[in-house]
Design an enzyme around this catalytic site. Structure first.
Site, mmCIF file in Angstrom:
data_model
loop_
_atom_site.group_PDB
_atom_site.id
_atom_site.type_symbol
_atom_site.label_atom_id
_atom_site.label_comp_id
_atom_site.label_asym_id
_atom_site.label_seq_id
_atom_site.Cartn_x
_atom_site.Cartn_y
_atom_site.Cartn_z
ATOM 1 N NE ARG A 232 98.642 83.795 52.480
ATOM 2 C CZ ARG A 232 97.912 83.997 51.333
ATOM 3 N NH1 ARG A 232 96.720 84.453 51.405
ATOM 4 N NH2 ARG A 232 97.903 84.236 49.856
ATOM 5 C CG ASP A 233 99.984 75.576 52.979
ATOM 6 O OD1 ASP A 233 99.184 75.278 53.850
ATOM 7 O OD2 ASP A 233 100.140 75.427 52.261
ATOM 8 C CB VAL A 234 102.723 76.284 59.306
ATOM 9 C CG1 VAL A 234 103.379 75.904 60.336
ATOM 10 C CG2 VAL A 234 104.303 77.543 59.237
#
Length: 384
Positions: A232-234
Protein backbone atom coordinates in the site's frame (compact mmCIF):
# COMPACT_ATOMS: atom_id res chain seq x y z
CA UNK A 1 -7.12 18.23 -30.33
CA UNK A 2 -8.95 21.12 -28.66
CA UNK A 3 -7.21 23.84 -26.63
CA UNK A 4 -8.27 22.55 -23.23
CA UNK A 5 -6.99 19.08 -24.02
CA UNK A 6 -3.65 20.48 -25.23
CA UNK A 7 -3.38 22.46 -22.00
CA UNK A 8 -4.09 19.38 -19.89
CA UNK A 9 -1.38 17.41 -21.66
CA UNK A 10 1.23 20.18 -21.78
CA UNK A 11 4.40 19.80 -19.76
CA UNK A 12 4.90 22.83 -17.47
CA UNK A 13 7.35 25.33 -18.96
CA UNK A 14 9.63 25.31 -15.91
CA UNK A 15 10.03 21.53 -16.23
CA UNK A 16 11.73 21.09 -19.60
CA UNK A 17 14.68 19.03 -18.39
CA UNK A 18 14.25 15.86 -16.38
CA UNK A 19 16.78 16.84 -13.70
CA UNK A 20 14.94 20.09 -13.00
CA UNK A 21 11.64 18.22 -13.26
CA UNK A 22 12.38 15.88 -10.40
CA UNK A 23 14.01 18.60 -8.30
CA UNK A 24 10.94 20.79 -8.76
CA UNK A 25 8.66 17.88 -7.93
CA UNK A 26 10.59 17.27 -4.74
CA UNK A 27 10.52 20.94 -3.73
CA UNK A 28 6.80 21.22 -4.42
CA UNK A 29 6.16 18.39 -1.99
CA UNK A 30 8.47 19.48 0.81
CA UNK A 31 5.41 19.95 3.04
CA UNK A 32 4.73 16.22 2.86
CA UNK A 33 6.99 14.25 5.18
CA UNK A 34 9.05 12.19 2.78
CA UNK A 35 9.18 9.20 5.07
CA UNK A 36 5.58 9.19 6.23
CA UNK A 37 2.42 8.58 4.27
CA UNK A 38 -0.79 10.47 4.72
CA UNK A 39 -3.95 11.37 2.85
CA UNK A 40 -3.40 14.25 0.40
CA UNK A 41 -4.97 17.43 1.81
CA UNK A 42 -7.62 17.74 -0.92
CA UNK A 43 -9.13 14.37 -0.12
CA UNK A 44 -8.37 13.93 3.57
CA UNK A 45 -11.28 12.17 5.24
CA UNK A 46 -13.06 14.16 7.94
CA UNK A 47 -15.48 11.46 9.02
CA UNK A 48 -15.84 10.71 12.70
CA UNK A 49 -15.24 7.20 13.98
CA UNK A 50 -19.00 6.68 14.22
CA UNK A 51 -19.46 7.80 10.62
CA UNK A 52 -16.59 5.60 9.51
CA UNK A 53 -18.17 2.63 11.25
CA UNK A 54 -21.49 3.39 9.58
CA UNK A 55 -19.81 3.67 6.17
CA UNK A 56 -17.99 0.36 6.67
CA UNK A 57 -21.21 -1.35 7.72
CA UNK A 58 -23.06 0.00 4.68
CA UNK A 59 -20.26 -1.11 2.38
CA UNK A 60 -20.23 -4.55 3.95
CA UNK A 61 -23.99 -4.99 3.58
CA UNK A 62 -23.98 -3.73 -0.01
CA UNK A 63 -21.44 -6.29 -1.20
CA UNK A 64 -21.04 -9.83 0.04
CA UNK A 65 -17.55 -9.81 -1.51
CA UNK A 66 -16.20 -7.00 0.66
CA UNK A 67 -14.12 -8.04 3.67
CA UNK A 68 -12.10 -6.60 6.49
CA UNK A 69 -8.36 -7.21 6.44
CA UNK A 70 -6.79 -10.02 8.46
CA UNK A 71 -4.65 -9.22 11.48
CA UNK A 72 -0.94 -9.88 11.59
CA UNK A 73 0.28 -11.97 14.52
CA UNK A 74 1.26 -9.76 17.45
CA UNK A 75 4.84 -8.51 17.06
CA UNK A 76 7.41 -9.73 19.57
CA UNK A 77 9.90 -7.43 21.28
CA UNK A 78 12.96 -8.21 23.39
CA UNK A 79 13.98 -6.09 26.37
CA UNK A 80 16.68 -3.56 25.55
CA UNK A 81 19.42 -2.13 27.73
CA UNK A 82 20.36 1.37 26.58
CA UNK A 83 23.64 2.81 27.85
CA UNK A 84 24.30 6.48 27.12
CA UNK A 85 27.83 7.42 26.02
CA UNK A 86 28.31 11.18 25.66
CA UNK A 87 25.91 12.15 22.86
CA UNK A 88 25.48 8.57 21.62
CA UNK A 89 24.44 5.27 23.13
CA UNK A 90 24.90 1.52 22.95
CA UNK A 91 21.84 -0.70 22.65
CA UNK A 92 21.96 -4.28 23.91
CA UNK A 93 19.41 -7.01 23.36
CA UNK A 94 18.85 -8.90 26.60
CA UNK A 95 17.49 -11.83 24.57
CA UNK A 96 20.42 -12.37 22.18
CA UNK A 97 23.22 -10.33 23.73
CA UNK A 98 23.85 -8.48 20.46
CA UNK A 99 24.99 -4.88 20.87
CA UNK A 100 24.87 -1.86 18.55
CA UNK A 101 26.52 1.53 19.00
CA UNK A 102 24.71 4.45 17.41
CA UNK A 103 27.20 6.50 15.40
CA UNK A 104 25.09 9.12 13.61
CA UNK A 105 21.55 10.28 12.92
CA UNK A 106 20.37 9.22 9.47
CA UNK A 107 16.98 10.96 9.24
CA UNK A 108 13.88 11.89 11.19
CA UNK A 109 10.73 9.82 10.91
CA UNK A 110 7.14 10.30 12.01
CA UNK A 111 7.59 9.01 15.57
CA UNK A 112 11.29 9.53 16.21
CA UNK A 113 14.47 9.12 14.21
CA UNK A 114 16.56 6.59 12.33
CA UNK A 115 20.17 6.18 13.43
CA UNK A 116 23.14 4.57 11.75
CA UNK A 117 24.79 2.08 14.09
CA UNK A 118 27.67 -0.39 14.11
CA UNK A 119 27.39 -3.81 15.71
CA UNK A 120 29.89 -4.21 18.55
CA UNK A 121 28.88 -7.64 19.81
CA UNK A 122 32.34 -8.87 18.83
CA UNK A 123 34.62 -5.88 19.47
CA UNK A 124 37.60 -7.35 17.59
CA UNK A 125 35.55 -8.22 14.51
CA UNK A 126 33.79 -4.84 14.63
CA UNK A 127 37.14 -3.04 14.65
CA UNK A 128 38.43 -4.89 11.57
CA UNK A 129 35.23 -5.20 9.55
CA UNK A 130 32.34 -3.17 11.01
CA UNK A 131 28.78 -4.28 10.21
CA UNK A 132 26.42 -1.33 9.93
CA UNK A 133 22.76 -1.34 10.90
CA UNK A 134 19.89 1.12 11.05
CA UNK A 135 18.05 1.63 14.34
CA UNK A 136 14.59 3.16 14.03
CA UNK A 137 14.00 4.63 17.49
CA UNK A 138 10.33 5.41 18.10
CA UNK A 139 9.18 7.35 21.15
CA UNK A 140 6.44 5.53 23.06
CA UNK A 141 4.76 8.76 24.20
CA UNK A 142 4.45 9.90 20.58
CA UNK A 143 3.06 6.53 19.58
CA UNK A 144 0.44 6.67 22.33
CA UNK A 145 -0.43 10.27 21.44
CA UNK A 146 -1.37 9.45 17.84
CA UNK A 147 -2.67 5.92 18.37
CA UNK A 148 -5.76 5.42 16.23
CA UNK A 149 -5.35 8.82 14.55
CA UNK A 150 -2.82 7.98 11.84
CA UNK A 151 -2.82 5.44 9.04
CA UNK A 152 0.82 4.45 9.48
CA UNK A 153 1.43 2.00 12.33
CA UNK A 154 5.01 1.14 13.42
CA UNK A 155 3.77 -1.86 15.39
CA UNK A 156 2.12 -3.20 12.25
CA UNK A 157 5.42 -2.66 10.43
CA UNK A 158 7.24 -4.88 12.95
CA UNK A 159 4.43 -7.44 12.79
CA UNK A 160 4.55 -7.51 8.98
CA UNK A 161 8.33 -7.89 8.85
CA UNK A 162 8.22 -10.70 11.39
CA UNK A 163 5.34 -12.36 9.52
CA UNK A 164 7.10 -12.37 6.14
CA UNK A 165 9.81 -14.90 5.43
CA UNK A 166 13.24 -13.77 4.27
CA UNK A 167 13.59 -12.43 0.73
CA UNK A 168 16.54 -10.66 -0.93
CA UNK A 169 14.38 -7.70 -2.00
CA UNK A 170 12.48 -7.16 1.26
CA UNK A 171 13.84 -5.36 4.31
CA UNK A 172 14.63 -7.89 7.06
CA UNK A 173 14.02 -7.13 10.73
CA UNK A 174 17.18 -8.04 12.65
CA UNK A 175 15.63 -7.44 16.09
CA UNK A 176 12.76 -5.55 17.67
CA UNK A 177 13.54 -4.15 21.13
CA UNK A 178 11.89 -2.01 23.78
CA UNK A 179 12.56 -0.13 26.98
CA UNK A 180 10.46 2.21 29.12
CA UNK A 181 10.86 5.10 26.68
CA UNK A 182 11.06 3.71 23.15
CA UNK A 183 10.86 0.79 20.81
CA UNK A 184 13.80 0.06 18.53
CA UNK A 185 13.57 -1.63 15.13
CA UNK A 186 17.02 -2.88 14.11
CA UNK A 187 17.58 -3.58 10.41
CA UNK A 188 20.60 -3.71 8.09
CA UNK A 189 21.93 -0.33 6.92
CA UNK A 190 21.99 0.05 3.14
CA UNK A 191 24.70 2.39 1.90
CA UNK A 192 23.13 2.92 -1.54
CA UNK A 193 20.36 5.11 -0.11
CA UNK A 194 16.93 5.63 -1.65
CA UNK A 195 16.17 5.03 -5.31
CA UNK A 196 14.43 8.43 -5.10
CA UNK A 197 17.76 10.11 -4.34
CA UNK A 198 19.58 8.18 -7.05
CA UNK A 199 16.94 9.29 -9.55
CA UNK A 200 17.19 12.89 -8.36
CA UNK A 201 20.93 12.83 -9.02
CA UNK A 202 20.67 11.43 -12.52
CA UNK A 203 17.35 12.89 -13.74
CA UNK A 204 15.96 9.62 -15.12
CA UNK A 205 16.94 6.04 -15.88
CA UNK A 206 17.46 4.57 -19.32
CA UNK A 207 15.17 1.58 -19.90
CA UNK A 208 18.05 -0.90 -19.60
CA UNK A 209 19.05 0.66 -16.26
CA UNK A 210 15.52 0.75 -14.85
CA UNK A 211 14.61 -2.79 -15.87
CA UNK A 212 16.69 -4.75 -13.30
CA UNK A 213 15.60 -2.38 -10.52
CA UNK A 214 11.94 -2.64 -11.45
CA UNK A 215 12.21 -6.42 -11.78
CA UNK A 216 13.42 -6.60 -8.18
CA UNK A 217 10.46 -4.49 -7.03
CA UNK A 218 8.12 -6.98 -8.72
CA UNK A 219 9.92 -9.92 -7.10
CA UNK A 220 9.45 -8.26 -3.70
CA UNK A 221 5.73 -7.73 -4.34
CA UNK A 222 5.30 -11.28 -5.59
CA UNK A 223 6.85 -12.47 -2.31
CA UNK A 224 4.36 -10.34 -0.37
CA UNK A 225 1.50 -11.66 -2.48
CA UNK A 226 2.48 -15.27 -1.77
CA UNK A 227 2.08 -14.40 1.92
CA UNK A 228 -1.25 -12.62 1.29
CA UNK A 229 0.17 -9.16 2.04
CA UNK A 230 -0.19 -5.89 0.12
CA UNK A 231 2.23 -3.04 0.79
CA UNK A 232 0.00 0.00 0.00
CA UNK A 233 2.95 2.41 -0.01
CA UNK A 234 5.12 1.41 -2.98
CA UNK A 235 7.17 4.46 -3.98
CA UNK A 236 10.69 5.51 -4.91
CA UNK A 237 11.20 6.73 -1.33
CA UNK A 238 10.45 3.24 -0.02
CA UNK A 239 13.07 1.51 -2.14
CA UNK A 240 16.61 1.32 -0.78
CA UNK A 241 19.76 0.13 -2.53
CA UNK A 242 22.55 -1.85 -0.92
CA UNK A 243 26.18 -1.60 -1.96
CA UNK A 244 25.57 -4.17 -4.72
CA UNK A 245 22.63 -2.19 -6.20
CA UNK A 246 20.11 -4.70 -4.85
CA UNK A 247 16.66 -3.18 -4.22
CA UNK A 248 15.11 -3.48 -0.76
CA UNK A 249 11.41 -2.71 -0.26
CA UNK A 250 10.96 -0.94 3.09
CA UNK A 251 8.37 0.86 5.27
CA UNK A 252 5.59 -1.63 5.99
CA UNK A 253 3.55 0.61 8.28
CA UNK A 254 0.59 0.55 5.86
CA UNK A 255 0.80 -3.14 4.92
CA UNK A 256 -2.38 -5.23 5.08
CA UNK A 257 -3.11 -8.94 5.13
CA UNK A 258 -5.70 -9.79 2.51
CA UNK A 259 -8.23 -12.62 2.87
CA UNK A 260 -7.95 -15.07 -0.01
CA UNK A 261 -10.66 -16.62 -2.13
CA UNK A 262 -10.71 -20.42 -2.56
CA UNK A 263 -9.13 -19.99 -6.00
CA UNK A 264 -6.27 -17.96 -4.50
CA UNK A 265 -7.53 -14.57 -5.66
CA UNK A 266 -7.70 -11.54 -3.37
CA UNK A 267 -10.84 -10.54 -1.52
CA UNK A 268 -11.98 -6.94 -1.94
CA UNK A 269 -11.26 -5.11 1.30
CA UNK A 270 -13.55 -2.73 3.14
CA UNK A 271 -12.75 0.98 2.64
CA UNK A 272 -9.67 1.97 4.65
CA UNK A 273 -9.50 5.67 3.72
CA UNK A 274 -7.07 7.32 1.30
CA UNK A 275 -3.48 6.84 2.41
CA UNK A 276 -0.03 6.54 0.91
CA UNK A 277 2.15 9.03 -0.94
CA UNK A 278 -0.14 11.24 -3.05
CA UNK A 279 1.39 10.66 -6.49
CA UNK A 280 1.13 6.87 -6.10
CA UNK A 281 -2.37 6.46 -4.65
CA UNK A 282 -4.73 4.43 -6.85
CA UNK A 283 -8.10 5.98 -7.80
CA UNK A 284 -10.12 3.36 -5.93
CA UNK A 285 -8.21 4.18 -2.73
CA UNK A 286 -8.91 7.89 -3.08
CA UNK A 287 -12.61 7.11 -3.37
CA UNK A 288 -12.73 4.17 -0.97
CA UNK A 289 -13.70 6.36 2.00
CA UNK A 290 -17.09 6.78 0.34
CA UNK A 291 -18.46 3.35 -0.48
CA UNK A 292 -16.22 1.12 -2.58
CA UNK A 293 -13.63 -1.36 -1.42
CA UNK A 294 -10.32 -2.17 -3.04
CA UNK A 295 -8.04 -5.00 -4.13
CA UNK A 296 -4.74 -4.49 -2.29
CA UNK A 297 -2.68 -6.27 -4.93
CA UNK A 298 -4.16 -4.10 -7.70
CA UNK A 299 -3.33 -1.02 -5.62
CA UNK A 300 0.34 -2.07 -5.53
CA UNK A 301 0.32 -2.69 -9.30
CA UNK A 302 -1.04 0.84 -9.90
CA UNK A 303 1.82 2.24 -7.81
CA UNK A 304 4.27 0.19 -9.88
CA UNK A 305 2.98 1.89 -13.02
CA UNK A 306 3.57 5.34 -11.52
CA UNK A 307 6.95 4.25 -10.21
CA UNK A 308 8.19 2.99 -13.59
CA UNK A 309 6.85 6.09 -15.35
CA UNK A 310 8.83 8.32 -12.98
CA UNK A 311 11.98 6.20 -13.30
CA UNK A 312 11.93 6.43 -17.10
CA UNK A 313 10.81 10.05 -17.50
CA UNK A 314 11.83 11.88 -14.32
CA UNK A 315 8.29 13.13 -13.66
CA UNK A 316 5.01 11.74 -12.32
CA UNK A 317 2.25 11.20 -14.91
CA UNK A 318 -0.30 13.24 -12.94
CA UNK A 319 -0.79 14.87 -9.57
CA UNK A 320 -3.81 12.92 -8.35
CA UNK A 321 -5.50 9.76 -9.58
CA UNK A 322 -8.96 11.28 -9.71
CA UNK A 323 -10.03 11.80 -13.35
CA UNK A 324 -12.64 14.34 -12.25
CA UNK A 325 -9.92 16.53 -10.71
CA UNK A 326 -6.89 15.78 -12.89
CA UNK A 327 -7.46 15.66 -16.64
CA UNK A 328 -4.10 13.97 -17.21
CA UNK A 329 -5.38 11.05 -15.16
CA UNK A 330 -8.52 11.02 -17.31
CA UNK A 331 -6.34 10.83 -20.43
CA UNK A 332 -4.03 8.11 -19.11
CA UNK A 333 -6.20 5.93 -16.88
CA UNK A 334 -9.71 6.22 -18.36
CA UNK A 335 -9.02 6.90 -22.04
CA UNK A 336 -5.79 4.81 -21.94
CA UNK A 337 -3.92 7.32 -24.07
CA UNK A 338 -0.58 7.30 -22.28
CA UNK A 339 1.24 7.31 -25.63
CA UNK A 340 -0.48 10.59 -26.59
CA UNK A 341 0.58 12.16 -23.29
CA UNK A 342 4.18 11.05 -23.82
CA UNK A 343 4.12 12.44 -27.34
CA UNK A 344 2.75 15.79 -26.15
CA UNK A 345 5.54 15.95 -23.56
CA UNK A 346 8.22 15.07 -26.12
CA UNK A 347 9.18 11.93 -24.18
CA UNK A 348 10.21 8.83 -26.10
CA UNK A 349 9.74 5.36 -24.58
CA UNK A 350 9.77 2.00 -26.30
CA UNK A 351 6.32 0.65 -27.20
CA UNK A 352 6.90 -2.22 -24.75
CA UNK A 353 7.71 0.11 -21.84
CA UNK A 354 4.74 2.37 -22.59
CA UNK A 355 2.49 -0.68 -22.89
CA UNK A 356 3.59 -2.07 -19.53
CA UNK A 357 3.03 1.26 -17.78
CA UNK A 358 -0.36 1.71 -19.46
CA UNK A 359 -1.47 -1.74 -18.32
CA UNK A 360 -0.72 -0.83 -14.69
CA UNK A 361 -2.47 2.54 -14.92
CA UNK A 362 -5.88 1.31 -15.97
CA UNK A 363 -8.68 2.93 -14.03
CA UNK A 364 -10.43 -0.38 -13.41
CA UNK A 365 -8.49 -2.52 -10.89
CA UNK A 366 -9.86 -5.70 -12.48
CA UNK A 367 -8.18 -4.81 -15.78
CA UNK A 368 -4.69 -4.35 -14.33
CA UNK A 369 -2.23 -7.23 -14.71
CA UNK A 370 -1.05 -9.32 -11.79
CA UNK A 371 2.52 -9.04 -10.56
CA UNK A 372 3.15 -12.46 -12.12
CA UNK A 373 1.93 -11.24 -15.51
CA UNK A 374 4.07 -8.13 -15.25
CA UNK A 375 7.14 -10.29 -14.74
CA UNK A 376 6.23 -12.11 -17.96
CA UNK A 377 5.73 -8.89 -19.94
CA UNK A 378 7.92 -8.58 -23.10
CA UNK A 379 9.60 -5.44 -21.75
CA UNK A 380 10.76 -7.35 -18.67
CA UNK A 381 12.36 -10.02 -20.84
CA UNK A 382 14.43 -7.62 -22.96
CA UNK A 383 18.18 -8.05 -22.56
CA UNK A 384 19.15 -4.37 -22.63
Amino acid sequence: MNASRRTAMALPAQQQHSRRLLASWREDNIKIKRHSSAPPPKVRSTTTSAQASSTATAASSSSAETYDQLSFPMPTFSKALKVMENESYTLRSQATGRRWRAVSSSRECQFGEVLRAVEVTDEEAAASSPAYFAIKELNLDKLREVQGRTYEDPLREVAALQFLSSHPNVLPCTEALWDSDSIYIVTPFYSGGEVFDALTDRGRYEEGEARPLFRQVLHALRHLKIHGVCHRDVSLENLLLDEGNTVKLVDFGLALRIPQKPDGGARVLLPQGPCGKPFYIAPEVLSSSVSSGFDGFAVDVWACGVLLFVMLTGVPPFEMALPSQDQRCQIVAVEERLVDLLSAWGISLSPEAAGLIQSCLRHSPAERPSVENLLRHPWMKASS
